[in-house]
Design an enzyme around this catalytic site. Sequence first.
Site, short mmCIF file in Angstrom:
data_model
loop_
_atom_site.label_atom_id
_atom_site.label_comp_id
_atom_site.label_asym_id
_atom_site.label_seq_id
_atom_site.Cartn_x
_atom_site.Cartn_y
_atom_site.Cartn_z
CB SER A 127 -47.01 -9.26 -0.54
OG SER A 127 -46.42 -8.95 -1.78
CE1 TYR A 140 -49.90 -4.59 -0.37
CE2 TYR A 140 -47.90 -5.56 -1.28
CZ TYR A 140 -49.23 -5.67 -0.90
OH TYR A 140 -49.86 -6.88 -1.03
#
Length: 247
Positions: A127, A140
């Site tokens: 990400s 996350y």
Amino acid sequence: MKTALITGCSSGYGLETARHFHAQGWNVIATMRNPREDLLPRSARLRVLPLDVTDPTSIAAVLAHSGPIDVLVNNAGIGLFGAFEATPMSTTRAVFETNTFGVMAMTQAVLPQFRERRTGVVVNVTSSATLAPMPLVAVYTASKMAVEGFTASLAFELQDFGVRVKLIEPGYAPSTRFTSNGSQRMQGLIPQAYAPYAQRVFTSFAQTDAVTTEADVAAAVWHAATTSDPQLRFPAGADAVALARAR
């Protein structure tokens, strides 16, 4: 004809990546927790198989029916948005089980065949949260940062066997199901004390012009899997590219 095994193909990046590799003439093994044949074209070069990356038995079953593969794309993941203070450790562990340990387990399972054949590519999708700090995604981000470190180190120890390891760093993609897929998991993670701040964050996301699409990520995965370039990290999407350049 080469074969790619792609995890997390029920939607978003994984689904588009499976379509992209198939369109390029590859054999594709598209895996999902709950297989749906209707999501992908019917083709002798495409199989949809059930896979839970947190279950060793499920991983073994997929590889037993896959035959030799040339590229593993570790895309399966779960999202989480919320204040860390309010996030139960059980939820944190669940995120790591899929996003981090699932990537490691899949990679470890395919490495023997790659090493013995002295060829193969592992592509791990992380990400743009690893490129710059982002609010309310601490757990996350941590799960994805762990994959970044794992991948960078693994690339060194596999290079003598002709096995390549790559990272894809997608940006913010509002067209994916990141939030809806994790809505139940995220309930209660924005306490009242954090609500005003969270609202400002949501507003800033909504005003973002440069975003990432599923096609951006699929193209980046394809490039990383097929290029001879020794580059490790491939940002995907206009916003991720801008963050990578700024870093």
